[in-house]
Scaffold this active site. Structure first.
Site, PDB file in Angstrom:
ATOM      1  N   LYS A 241       1.004  -1.228   0.036  1.00  0.00           N
ATOM      2  CA  LYS A 241       0.104   0.172  -0.072  1.00  0.00           C
ATOM      3  C   LYS A 241       0.936   1.116  -0.066  1.00  0.00           C
ATOM      4  CE  LYS A 241      -3.702  -1.975   3.017  1.00  0.00           C
ATOM      5  NZ  LYS A 241      -4.750  -1.750   2.137  1.00  0.00           N
ATOM      6  N   ASP A 252      -7.615  -2.697  10.906  1.00  0.00           N
ATOM      7  CA  ASP A 252      -7.825  -3.843   9.863  1.00  0.00           C
ATOM      8  C   ASP A 252      -8.457  -5.163  10.549  1.00  0.00           C
ATOM      9  OD1 ASP A 252      -8.553  -4.603   7.260  1.00  0.00           O
ATOM     10  OD2 ASP A 252      -6.779  -5.258   6.759  1.00  0.00           O
ATOM     11  N   ARG A 315      -9.925 -11.910   2.762  1.00  0.00           N
ATOM     12  CA  ARG A 315     -10.978 -12.745   2.441  1.00  0.00           C
ATOM     13  C   ARG A 315     -10.145 -14.326   2.392  1.00  0.00           C
ATOM     14  NH1 ARG A 315     -11.712  -9.947  -3.097  1.00  0.00           N
ATOM     15  NH2 ARG A 315     -11.387  -8.231  -1.718  1.00  0.00           N
TER      16      ARG A 315
END
Length: 461
Positions: A241, A252, A315
């Site tokens: 990032k 997060d 995920r």
């Protein structure tokens, strides 16, 4: 820090709640001196506008707070909580024409104003104005929601240096111990031996070992499984990032923080359920052994996943956790995660988007959201986008180059692992970007109160 109400029956001062349209009638009812004071100070009864009512000696005999117009009330949650900071120490009670929902909103908002995060700096002391829980409001339920929310905020607000996987596990175990829940954990390379390869792959580059934790509470009733994303810091991995993208990445693990807050609500309220909480906890960092773009992982469920972006790691760890969750029957399965920027583009920071295929669950959630002042928005598991998450070289793609519907495709990815007819996924933000009544800038729970209040209807309790 523990939220609290004043003791029922304690001597109290009136806090008169007034609407703009009812202002003249309220002035008449309060008497000439109070009416003159409100007139002289230009009181308009705007949302949260406060005036203290003095006596002849300069003491305070009560206060008047504006409820605002109907439009203002729709736009500002916990509007009455704006006034709390201006009240002097003491015990207060609400007076005025308030609906049951407005009394509940005022009570919960008042409790939320008591939150302070003071771990690193002595903050402004919370005011000494305490509220007598209004008539018809379930004080125990309000306190359970506020205490769960405070836990969530504390966990999210703690920086990653002090809230890595080990510290998150400590908070997880401490909550379980408080309520006598049973726990288990798998850490480090044992994740491979015990069948959590994607959790291991995401977290292996960090010297702070990845892990997955489980909590079980309750011996009878419907089975509810909560799964929360615990990425304690996310650099993006090798798909690094930019610095601006990392500024909020201590949050997060907001999905994990929110399911722990929800679990506390459920256990404190003694809901008759069998609760199971699963949290995979990792740091996503850069090292020589970090997960690489185009790696293909074989998940716990046996599905293969092509890694097209190491920054779509949440995920992956949830995939293993949901597969584990689905290995025993349950009546409701919920995942919560700070998963996609696409969800923020779709609904902004204040709404919690959720996905479910079960209309009854959705209806109960919507009712819980209204009752808990916890706005949510239903999004579609749009089956037509299923081919987007199938890359050809593997069963699934963790970051399809579709360019659209990023929150939906992430939810479809997770549904492949949950494989449960009553599955609910929340794609939350977990952060209040600007100060708001009852919600200081920083970590915040989203969707937990909607779920907590919706569970009885979902499960037939």
């Amino acid at each position: 820090m523990t939220p609290e109400f004043a003791e029922a029956g304690a001597p109290s001062l009136p806090l008169h709640v007034v609407t703009p349209e009812g202002l003249e009638a309220a002035k008449a009812a309060l008497g000439a001196e109070a009416s003159g004071w409100l007139e002289a100070t230009g009181f308009k009864a705007d949302a949260g506008e406060l005036r203290l009512l003095p006596d002849a000696g300069g003491g305070v005999v009560g206060a008047v707070v504006g409820k605002g117009t109907e439009r203002a009330r729709r736009r500002l949650r916990f509007g009455l909580a704006k006034a709390v900071a201006g009240l002097p120490a003491g015990v207060w009670r609400l007076e005025g024409d308030l609906t049951a929902a407005e009394r509940a909103e005022a009570a919960l908002g008042w409790l939320f104003t008591q939150y302070r995060f003071t771990r690193y700096k002595a903050g402004k002391e919370r005011g000494g104005a305490r509220l007598v829980c209004p008539d018809g409001v379930d004080a125990g339920r309000m306190l359970a929601m506020a205490r769960g929310e405070f836990l969530t905020r504390d966990l999210i607000n703690t920086p990653a240096q002090d809230m890595g996987p080990e510290e998150l596990e400590s908070a997880f175990m401490a909550l379980a111990a408080r309520f006598g829940a049973r726990t288990a954990a798998v850490r480090g390379d044992d994740l491979l031996a015990q069948g959590f390869p994607m959790v291991h792959a995401v977290g292996r580059a960090s010297p702070r070992a990845p892990r997955i934790m489980e909590m079980r509470w309750g011996e009878a009733g419907p089975a509810v499984t909560l799964v929360g994303k615990g990425v304690c810091f996310d650099t993006g991995g090798l798909n690094l990032k930019p610095s601006s993208g990392m500024n909020l990445m201590k949050k997060d693990m907001g999905g994990a923080a929110t399911v722990l807050g929800l679990a506390q609500m459920v256990m404190e309220a003694g809901l008759p359920v069998r609760l199971r909480v699963i949290v995979p906890a990792v740091e996503n960092v850069v090292a020589g052994n970090a997960l690489k773009p185009k790696d293909i992982l074989t998940s716990r469920k046996g599905l293969t996943v092509e890694v097209n972006d190491t920054d779509a790691e949440g995920r992956l760890i949830l995939g293993d956790a949901l597969a584990w969750a689905g290995e025993e029957p349950c009546d409701l399965m919920v995942s919560m995660a700070t998963l996609t920027g696409a969800a923020r583009v779709a609904v902004g920071p204040d709404l919690a988007p959720y996905y479910t295929d079960d209309a009854g669950v959705a209806a109960a959630l919507e009712a819980g959201a209204v009752a808990g002042f916890d706005p949510v928005w239903r999004m579609p598991f749009h089956d037509a986008y299923e081919p987007v998450i199938e890359p050809g070289i593997a069963d699934l793609d963790n970051a399809p180059g579709f360019g659209f519907a990023g929150s939906i495709t992430a939810a479809l990815f997770l549904r492949r692992f949950a494989d449960h007819p009553r599955y609910v996924h929340f794609d939350i933000y977990g952060h209040t970007p600007t100060e708001a009544p009852g919600r200081p800038k920083g970590g915040v729970g989203q969707g937990a109160r909607a779920l907590f209040l919706g569970l009885p209807a979902m499960l037939g309790l």
